[in-house]
Design a protein around this motif. Structure first.
Motif, PDB file in Angstrom:
ATOM      1  N   ASN A 251      32.489  23.757   7.633  1.00  0.00           N
ATOM      2  CA  ASN A 251      32.191  23.476   6.210  1.00  0.00           C
ATOM      3  C   ASN A 251      31.910  24.762   5.446  1.00  0.00           C
ATOM      4  O   ASN A 251      32.407  24.959   4.333  1.00  0.00           O
TER       5      ASN A 251
ATOM      6  N   TYR B 110      34.170  25.698   2.313  1.00  0.00           N
ATOM      7  CA  TYR B 110      33.701  25.601   0.923  1.00  0.00           C
ATOM      8  C   TYR B 110      33.329  26.952   0.307  1.00  0.00           C
ATOM      9  O   TYR B 110      33.155  27.039  -0.905  1.00  0.00           O
TER      10      TYR B 110
ATOM     11  N   ASP C  10      25.431  29.918   4.077  1.00  0.00           N
ATOM     12  CA  ASP C  10      26.636  30.489   3.459  1.00  0.00           C
ATOM     13  C   ASP C  10      26.338  30.902   2.027  1.00  0.00           C
ATOM     14  O   ASP C  10      25.245  30.637   1.520  1.00  0.00           O
TER      15      ASP C  10
ATOM     16  N   TYR D   5      30.772  10.342   2.742  1.00  0.00           N
ATOM     17  CA  TYR D   5      30.203  10.797   1.465  1.00  0.00           C
ATOM     18  C   TYR D   5      30.686  12.214   1.188  1.00  0.00           C
ATOM     19  O   TYR D   5      30.546  13.116   2.012  1.00  0.00           O
TER      20      TYR D   5
ATOM     21  N   VAL E 244      30.894  15.310  -1.972  1.00  0.00           N
ATOM     22  CA  VAL E 244      30.441  15.721  -3.310  1.00  0.00           C
ATOM     23  C   VAL E 244      31.655  15.737  -4.253  1.00  0.00           C
ATOM     24  O   VAL E 244      31.609  15.228  -5.352  1.00  0.00           O
TER      25      VAL E 244
ATOM     26  N   SER F 262      37.445  18.152  -1.173  1.00  0.00           N
ATOM     27  CA  SER F 262      37.276  17.923   0.258  1.00  0.00           C
ATOM     28  C   SER F 262      38.606  17.568   0.902  1.00  0.00           C
ATOM     29  O   SER F 262      38.979  18.111   1.938  1.00  0.00           O
TER      30      SER F 262
ATOM     31  N   GLY G 184      39.167  17.827   4.638  1.00  0.00           N
ATOM     32  CA  GLY G 184      37.911  17.173   5.074  1.00  0.00           C
ATOM     33  C   GLY G 184      38.084  15.679   5.216  1.00  0.00           C
ATOM     34  O   GLY G 184      38.907  15.058   4.537  1.00  0.00           O
ATOM     35  N   THR G 185      37.317  15.103   6.114  1.00  0.00           N
ATOM     36  CA  THR G 185      37.399  13.653   6.328  1.00  0.00           C
ATOM     37  C   THR G 185      36.166  12.935   5.774  1.00  0.00           C
ATOM     38  O   THR G 185      36.132  11.713   5.693  1.00  0.00           O
ATOM     39  N   GLY G 186      35.156  13.709   5.452  1.00  0.00           N
ATOM     40  CA  GLY G 186      33.905  13.098   4.975  1.00  0.00           C
ATOM     41  C   GLY G 186      33.045  12.625   6.140  1.00  0.00           C
ATOM     42  O   GLY G 186      32.017  11.974   5.955  1.00  0.00           O
TER      43      GLY G 186
ATOM     44  N   GLY H  17      32.297  14.893   8.890  1.00  0.00           N
ATOM     45  CA  GLY H  17      31.759  16.069   9.590  1.00  0.00           C
ATOM     46  C   GLY H  17      30.242  16.067   9.707  1.00  0.00           C
ATOM     47  O   GLY H  17      29.690  16.189  10.814  1.00  0.00           O
ATOM     48  N   LEU H  18      29.579  15.892   8.587  1.00  0.00           N
ATOM     49  CA  LEU H  18      28.106  15.950   8.611  1.00  0.00           C
ATOM     50  C   LEU H  18      27.501  14.717   9.291  1.00  0.00           C
ATOM     51  O   LEU H  18      26.435  14.805   9.905  1.00  0.00           O
TER      52      LEU H  18
HETATM   53  P1  ADP Z   1      34.044  16.898   4.647  1.00  0.00           P
HETATM   54  O1  ADP Z   1      34.946  16.558   5.712  1.00  0.00           O
HETATM   55  O2  ADP Z   1      34.420  16.395   3.306  1.00  0.00           O
HETATM   56  O3  ADP Z   1      33.610  18.326   4.624  1.00  0.00           O
HETATM   57  P2  ADP Z   1      31.354  16.552   5.521  1.00  0.00           P
HETATM   58  O4  ADP Z   1      30.639  15.378   5.987  1.00  0.00           O
HETATM   59  O5  ADP Z   1      31.494  17.701   6.427  1.00  0.00           O
HETATM   60  O6  ADP Z   1      32.771  16.089   4.977  1.00  0.00           O
HETATM   61  O7  ADP Z   1      30.653  17.071   4.238  1.00  0.00           O
HETATM   62  C1  ADP Z   1      30.310  16.170   3.229  1.00  0.00           C
HETATM   63  C2  ADP Z   1      30.306  16.811   1.888  1.00  0.00           C
HETATM   64  O8  ADP Z   1      29.262  17.745   1.759  1.00  0.00           O
HETATM   65  C3  ADP Z   1      31.525  17.604   1.647  1.00  0.00           C
HETATM   66  O9  ADP Z   1      32.528  16.811   1.071  1.00  0.00           O
HETATM   67  C4  ADP Z   1      31.055  18.651   0.683  1.00  0.00           C
HETATM   68  O10 ADP Z   1      31.155  18.218  -0.609  1.00  0.00           O
HETATM   69  C5  ADP Z   1      29.642  18.867   1.013  1.00  0.00           C
HETATM   70  N1  ADP Z   1      29.410  20.074   1.834  1.00  0.00           N
HETATM   71  C6  ADP Z   1      29.283  20.103   3.175  1.00  0.00           C
HETATM   72  N2  ADP Z   1      29.042  21.375   3.590  1.00  0.00           N
HETATM   73  C7  ADP Z   1      29.011  22.155   2.496  1.00  0.00           C
HETATM   74  C8  ADP Z   1      28.784  23.567   2.264  1.00  0.00           C
HETATM   75  N3  ADP Z   1      28.560  24.396   3.263  1.00  0.00           N
HETATM   76  N4  ADP Z   1      28.806  24.006   0.983  1.00  0.00           N
HETATM   77  C9  ADP Z   1      29.016  23.150  -0.022  1.00  0.00           C
HETATM   78  N5  ADP Z   1      29.248  21.832   0.113  1.00  0.00           N
HETATM   79  C10 ADP Z   1      29.228  21.325   1.371  1.00  0.00           C
END
Ligand code: ADP
Length: 589
Positions: free
Chosen positions: A491, A495, A519, A537, A539, A544, A549-551, A553-554
């Motif tokens: 991420n 980003y 970062d 979810y 942002v 993404s 991104g798949t949404g 990761g976190l």
């Molecule tokens: P994705 O696959 O979209 O990255 P994540 O679950 O990893 O899904 O992240 C969810 C959302 O959190 C991302 O869509 C992004 O908007 C925000 N995000 C995650 N990591 C960062 C980061 N390091 N800096 C800014 N925004 C982040």
């Protein structure tokens, strides 16, 4: 009045009556005895005087006879009177004979004139005393020529009896005192065991079921005391059983996960357990006996109780309670019957199904999200396929472009499915406790994760710094933790802008190891911070997706950290960058 005194009074009264009767009887006997003695004495004196009269003529020697009378009277202290057969008095020791009236009708004289001994006791008007009169006939040649009458006042008897009376009175008093003491002890002998049994019964009534009566000596009382003791023992056993059963029931009732609410046929609360009280926000002690309408402010529940009361159940429904937070309850209603089968009211069992409802919502949302996520690449793929199959407008460049687009969409589908599989595997393994945690060096994990994304970072001229002490170790699942840290680095690289810096560090912080990935990217607005760990979810959806991104990761990071019994958090300042923090406990407390 106490039994002791009642018995005592009866005993004593009887004893006293017996004493009085005995004393009265003795008095009579004595009086009669004395009278007989006086009578005998009078007879002797009369006989002596009569023999002395032998020589005197009754007709002519009246004066001499009278003189003899006075002389005899003085010597013997006895009144003596001589009477002619016609009743006239010839001589009298105390009076002048001529002054005395005719004595013919006096009972003793009448008898003496008939030749018998006459006796009479009378009150004498002359000397104003009660006297005993004894008259004997003086006979000459077979005929009664005169009557000699002697008399003595009976007051001598009174004098003689007086001292006897005094002695008898002292005796009676002593006997009465003795009776009083004996009666008291006798009464106590009867009343004492009864009193003891009454006290035992009192203690039993007050709940002291160990109270026992002492066994008295008398057989009947001992039998009574034994029966009382036996009754107390049985009562104690029964009470113990009832109390034990009651305690058990209360414990079961109180520890039930389900809420239980019992109402009578009028809809008044009979009882409710702690769970029901908590679910309905009631205080058990204040609600017992009050109607359901005034205590439970939920129309659906009131209606359900009323319906169950009316048709006797069993009934089932789901209701929603709107309090501080929404709660879903499943209600089961049945008729409440007593031991004889008589209808007493209704019993409602409340099941809190809020969690189930939430899980159901989460599941529904998840299915909708997955479908939505999959639909986008599938739609794109379908578009590509349709375009490719349209032979009329095809050029080799277009073919290549569409093929590349299709490859991207397939890759995207693959990423989504892989992430979903990964997430479900972690969840599944965690649920079945299949994730082994072994103490291992954290540095290796971080190094491998950094290396995995070195190329991607390099492509964006991003410098990744790793700072981790060598000896840092914790119970971890190395591949999973590597995946989690990798996702964070991914991420950060994705980003952040070109030429920025990423810092990956780990340090011991109390009982935890703190892993930080910082970062200098765009940062995340505060309103999103609490939600970015949810599945799907994002942002910025478009950004993404564009970055692959798949949404998920976190969400994967969060689940991995939870399997390590740790926590994940984020701090971010929009425009300046973000810092993700993973805390993993070194030892579980
Ligand atoms: P994705 O696959 O979209 O990255 P994540 O679950 O990893 O899904 O992240 C969810 C959302 O959190 C991302 O869509 C992004 O908007 C925000 N995000 C995650 N990591 C960062 C980061 N390091 N800096 C800014 N925004 C982040």
């Amino acid at each position: 009045m106490r039994l002791l005194w009642r018995i005592y009074i009866y005993f004593f009264a009887c004893a006293l009556l017996a004493l009085i009767l005995t004393a009265g009887y003795a008095n009579n006997s004595l009086r009669r005895f004395y009278q007989e003695q006086i009578a005998a004495e009078l007879l002797t004196r009369a006989n002596i005087f009569s023999s002395e009269l032998g020589s005197h003529s009754m007709e002519n020697e009246g004066d001499q006879i009278d003189r003899r009378c006075k002389e005899f009277g003085r010597l013997t202290q006895t009144r003596v009177t001589v009477i002619r057969p016609d009743g006239s008095v010839i001589g009298d020791s105390d009076q002048n004979p001529s002054a005395l009236e005719n004595h013919r009708n006096r009972p003793e004289i009448v008898e003496a004139l008939n030749g018998q001994r006459g006796r009479s006791i009378r009150f004498s008007d002359t000397i104003r005393r009660t006297l005993m009169y004894l008259a004997i006939p003086v006979q000459r040649e077979g005929a009664v020529v005169a009557v000699v009458r002697v008399s003595l006042p009976l007051s001598v008897i009174d004098w003689a009896l007086h001292s006897v009376y005094r002695q008898v009175a002292v005796g009676v008093l002593l006997a009465a005192a003795l009776f009083a003491v004996v009666a008291f002890f006798l009464a106590r002998l009867i009343s004492h065991p009864l009193d003891d049994m009454r006290q035992t019964a009192d203690r039993l009534a007050q709940g002291d079921l160990r109270a026992r009566a002492a066994l008295p000596k008398s057989e009947e009382m001992a039998l009574l005391a034994r029966t009382l003791n036996q009754m107390a023992a049985e009562l104690g056993e029964r009470m113990e059983t009832i109390t034990r059963q009651n305690d058990q029931q209360k414990a079961v009732f109180a520890s039930m996960v389900e809420g239980v609410l019992a109402v009578d046929s009028e809809g008044r609360i009979l009882d409710l357990n702690a769970t029901a009280a908590r679910l309905l926000d009631l205080t058990p002690d204040q609600t017992r006996g009050r109607s359901i309408q005034e205590t439970v402010r939920n129309l659906d529940l009131q209606k359900f109780v009323a319906a169950t009361l009316e048709d006797g159940g069993p009934a089932e429904t789901e209701i929603v309670l709107y309090g501080n937070e929404e709660r879903f309850l499943q209600l089961h209603g049945t008729a409440l019957a007593d031991s004889t089968g008589k209808n007493m009211g209704a019993l409602v069992v409340l099941n809190d199904i809020t969690r189930l409802k939430r899980l159901e919502t989460v599941r529904q949302d998840f299915v909708a999200n997955v479908s939505h996520e999959l639909k986008t690449p599938i739609t794109a793929l379908r578009g590509c396929v349709e375009t490719l199959s349209d032979r009329s407008r095809q050029s080799p460049e277009d073919d290549e472009r569409f093929m590349a687009m299709m490859a991207r969409q397939v890759e995207r589908l693959n990423s989504i499915v892989e992430d979903l599989l990964s997430l479900s595997r972690i969840e599944h393994d965690a649920q079945h406790k299949r994730i082994a945690l072994e103490s291992g060096p954290v540095f290796d994990v971080l190094r491998r994760a950094v290396q995995s994304f070195a190329k991607a970072a390099e492509a964006k001229h991003i410098a990744v710094a790793l700072d981790c002490p060598d000896g840092l170790a914790a119970p971890i699942n190395a591949p999973l933790l590597e995946q989690a840290v990798g996702n964070l680095i991914d991420n950060a690289v994705k980003y952040s802008g070109e030429g920025t810096h990423i810092a990956v560090s780990a340090a011991l912080c109390g009982n935890d190891i703190e892993i930080r990935v910082s970062d200098e990217g765009p940062g995340i607005e505060k309103k999103h911070l609490s939600r970015i760990f949810e599945r799907f979810y994002r942002v910025d959806q478009a950004r993404s997706r564009a970055l692959g991104g798949t949404g998920l990761g976190l969400a994967i990071v969060k689940h991995i950290v939870l399997t390590h019994h740790g926590a994940v958090s984020v701090e971010s300042t929009p425009g300046q960058g973000s810092t993700f923090k993973i805390l993993i406990p070194v030892s579980r407390l």
